[in-house]
Design a protein around this motif. Sequence first.
Motif, PDB file in Angstrom:
ATOM      1  N   PRO A 178      -3.409   3.085  -4.176  1.00 24.90           N
ATOM      2  CA  PRO A 178      -4.146   4.010  -3.292  1.00 24.90           C
ATOM      3  C   PRO A 178      -5.611   3.619  -3.125  1.00 24.90           C
ATOM      4  O   PRO A 178      -6.164   3.735  -2.018  1.00 24.90           O
ATOM      5  CB  PRO A 178      -4.034   5.361  -4.015  1.00 24.90           C
ATOM      6  CG  PRO A 178      -2.838   5.243  -4.897  1.00 24.90           C
ATOM      7  CD  PRO A 178      -2.746   3.795  -5.284  1.00 24.90           C
ATOM      8  N   LEU A 179      -6.242   3.135  -4.199  1.00 29.69           N
ATOM      9  CA  LEU A 179      -7.665   2.777  -4.088  1.00 29.69           C
ATOM     10  C   LEU A 179      -7.867   1.470  -3.325  1.00 29.69           C
ATOM     11  O   LEU A 179      -8.815   1.346  -2.549  1.00 29.69           O
ATOM     12  CB  LEU A 179      -8.320   2.714  -5.482  1.00 29.69           C
ATOM     13  CG  LEU A 179      -8.447   4.061  -6.214  1.00 29.69           C
ATOM     14  CD1 LEU A 179      -9.058   3.876  -7.601  1.00 29.69           C
ATOM     15  CD2 LEU A 179      -9.284   5.065  -5.407  1.00 29.69           C
ATOM     16  N   ILE A 180      -6.981   0.500  -3.515  1.00 27.09           N
ATOM     17  CA  ILE A 180      -7.107  -0.760  -2.752  1.00 27.09           C
ATOM     18  C   ILE A 180      -6.867  -0.468  -1.269  1.00 27.09           C
ATOM     19  O   ILE A 180      -7.637  -0.894  -0.396  1.00 27.09           O
ATOM     20  CB  ILE A 180      -6.093  -1.832  -3.223  1.00 27.09           C
ATOM     21  CG1 ILE A 180      -6.321  -2.214  -4.682  1.00 27.09           C
ATOM     22  CG2 ILE A 180      -6.172  -3.069  -2.339  1.00 27.09           C
ATOM     23  CD1 ILE A 180      -5.215  -3.117  -5.264  1.00 27.09           C
ATOM     24  N   ALA A 181      -5.786   0.260  -0.986  1.00 27.06           N
ATOM     25  CA  ALA A 181      -5.423   0.516   0.416  1.00 27.06           C
ATOM     26  C   ALA A 181      -6.532   1.289   1.129  1.00 27.06           C
ATOM     27  O   ALA A 181      -6.931   0.946   2.251  1.00 27.06           O
ATOM     28  CB  ALA A 181      -4.104   1.289   0.481  1.00 27.06           C
ATOM     29  N   ALA A 206      -2.783 -14.614  -6.009  1.00 31.40           N
ATOM     30  CA  ALA A 206      -3.095 -13.387  -5.252  1.00 31.40           C
ATOM     31  C   ALA A 206      -3.414 -12.256  -6.208  1.00 31.40           C
ATOM     32  O   ALA A 206      -3.151 -12.323  -7.407  1.00 31.40           O
ATOM     33  CB  ALA A 206      -1.901 -13.008  -4.385  1.00 31.40           C
ATOM     34  N   PHE A 207      -3.958 -11.239  -5.649  1.00 36.54           N
ATOM     35  CA  PHE A 207      -4.184  -9.971  -6.287  1.00 36.54           C
ATOM     36  C   PHE A 207      -2.888  -9.359  -6.814  1.00 36.54           C
ATOM     37  O   PHE A 207      -2.799  -8.821  -7.898  1.00 36.54           O
ATOM     38  CB  PHE A 207      -4.611  -9.099  -5.121  1.00 36.54           C
ATOM     39  CG  PHE A 207      -5.751  -8.249  -5.353  1.00 36.54           C
ATOM     40  CD1 PHE A 207      -6.577  -8.390  -6.430  1.00 36.54           C
ATOM     41  CD2 PHE A 207      -6.001  -7.233  -4.438  1.00 36.54           C
ATOM     42  CE1 PHE A 207      -7.631  -7.546  -6.594  1.00 36.54           C
ATOM     43  CE2 PHE A 207      -7.043  -6.415  -4.593  1.00 36.54           C
ATOM     44  CZ  PHE A 207      -7.866  -6.577  -5.677  1.00 36.54           C
ATOM     45  N   MET A 208      -1.872  -9.399  -5.956  1.00 33.76           N
ATOM     46  CA  MET A 208      -0.558  -8.829  -6.264  1.00 33.76           C
ATOM     47  C   MET A 208       0.345  -9.977  -6.705  1.00 33.76           C
ATOM     48  O   MET A 208       0.668 -10.850  -5.900  1.00 33.76           O
ATOM     49  CB  MET A 208       0.053  -8.184  -5.014  1.00 33.76           C
ATOM     50  CG  MET A 208      -0.745  -7.015  -4.492  1.00 33.76           C
ATOM     51  SD  MET A 208      -0.365  -5.567  -5.463  1.00 33.76           S
ATOM     52  CE  MET A 208      -1.944  -4.775  -5.526  1.00 33.76           C
TER      53      MET A 208
HETATM   54  N1  URA Z   1     -10.554  -5.711  -1.192  1.00 28.73           N
HETATM   55  C1  URA Z   1     -11.204  -4.578  -0.878  1.00 28.73           C
HETATM   56  O1  URA Z   1     -11.946  -4.542   0.093  1.00 28.73           O
HETATM   57  N2  URA Z   1     -11.019  -3.502  -1.648  1.00 28.73           N
HETATM   58  C2  URA Z   1     -10.218  -3.493  -2.726  1.00 28.73           C
HETATM   59  O2  URA Z   1     -10.088  -2.471  -3.373  1.00 28.73           O
HETATM   60  C3  URA Z   1      -9.558  -4.671  -3.054  1.00 28.73           C
HETATM   61  C4  URA Z   1      -9.730  -5.776  -2.259  1.00 28.73           C
END
Ligand code: URA
Length: 436
Positions: A178-181, A206-208
């Motif tokens: 939720p915070l990334i999106a 990657a991040f994920m």
């Molecule tokens: N990029 C962003 O802009 N926000 C995030 O939370 C993660 C990656």
Amino acid sequence: MNVIDVIRAKRDGARLTDQQIDWVIRAYTDGTVADEQMSALAMAILLNGMDRGEINRWTDAMIGTGIRMDFSALDRPTADKHSTGGVGDKITLPLAPLVAACGAAVPQLSGRGLGHTGGTLDKLESIPGWRARLSTEEMLNVLREVGAVVCAASDELAPADRKLYALRDVTGTVESIPLIASSIMSKKIAEGTGALVLDVKVGSGAFMKDRQQARQLAETMVALGTDHGVKTVALLTDMQVPLGLTAGNALEVRESVEVLAGGGPADVVELTLALAREMLAAAGIDGVDPADKLADGSAMDAWRRMIRAQGGDPEAELPWAKERHVLAAPASGTLTRLDALAVGVAAWRLGAGRTRKEDPVQAGAGIELHAKPGDTVTAGAPLLTLHTDTPERFEAALDDLSGAFSIGADDAGVDDFGGRGADFAPRPLILERVSA
Ligand code: URA
């Protein structure tokens, strides 16, 4: 409103009310809510999540702390792309002028690199004279005249996110869907694009790291865009292996220019065309094949105009690093693995990336790949070339790369390097498409 009640509510698994969300975002942005209180709330969100309604409201509240851009006066539809970041991901460079050459306007507000993934602005700044910082008026002028602009996002776009992202970075709360999106989408919605294509990377670089999680992030962002009237689609794409044959600023600009000239590595061309087609479809432009615009030189013309409009010289010689070190293949066979994360970290160590926001980057630093998984390699022939201005960094970068690849014997199953050569199957680049 009391911030401790808001933190307790999310800690205990309750849904936050619209009033709580609006208040806490505003109060954090103006300093009424302290960093330690917001970090407790971010951790509670990371652990207990938010539903679609909460994420929408959180995103709206962050957008509401800043300006919203408006491109409705342009004579063509707008389309943007956002990548969640990967090693060797230079796609914005050929993609923005290509999509402009096909008839859309591409307002690409980009960032700088932090850690092992490179930043688009750092790459473009290796072009002599090129300027990332444009006023809103300058940005609109470039967009109107060229059809594409790549520049630094204004500090006034979703300032709550800027503050919250910096806090999440140092409190172990980045990895919350939720915070990334809401972070990514608040900036994209405030930017005012009509269509958005998300490139959600999956894999070690990657991040994920995991496909399930990447799909969930993609679905959450597509829902957010759709709920805000932005035509949004996402592609899940592989980031287990670096994209293309280069990682590093000027090295990646050279490779992007090769793509614009009709050449370049097959994976960079494939992803550039796939994203271009998605952007054009989302913007409602049909009957144009982006492959034709690469072949006939019109994407290259748009690139030259875009670079010139921002003070750069597209014909200038790009910088090279002062020193090189060649890493030779230790055996002959098929390259079966080349780990994106290790290559990204090694390029960063060589000076292509930064540790802190204010650190400088080396324009010429990075890594050239001489083979990709599936290619045959010969013992003693170059596998990777490392570039840096500071040769004392070679040792640490070589350490990062020591377990980063496997070479499989073509005849006899698994060899000393852990790979199987004869039955190697390449991974597909585009894994999945997510739409509303
Ligand atoms: N990029 C962003 O802009 N926000 C995030 O939370 C993660 C990656």
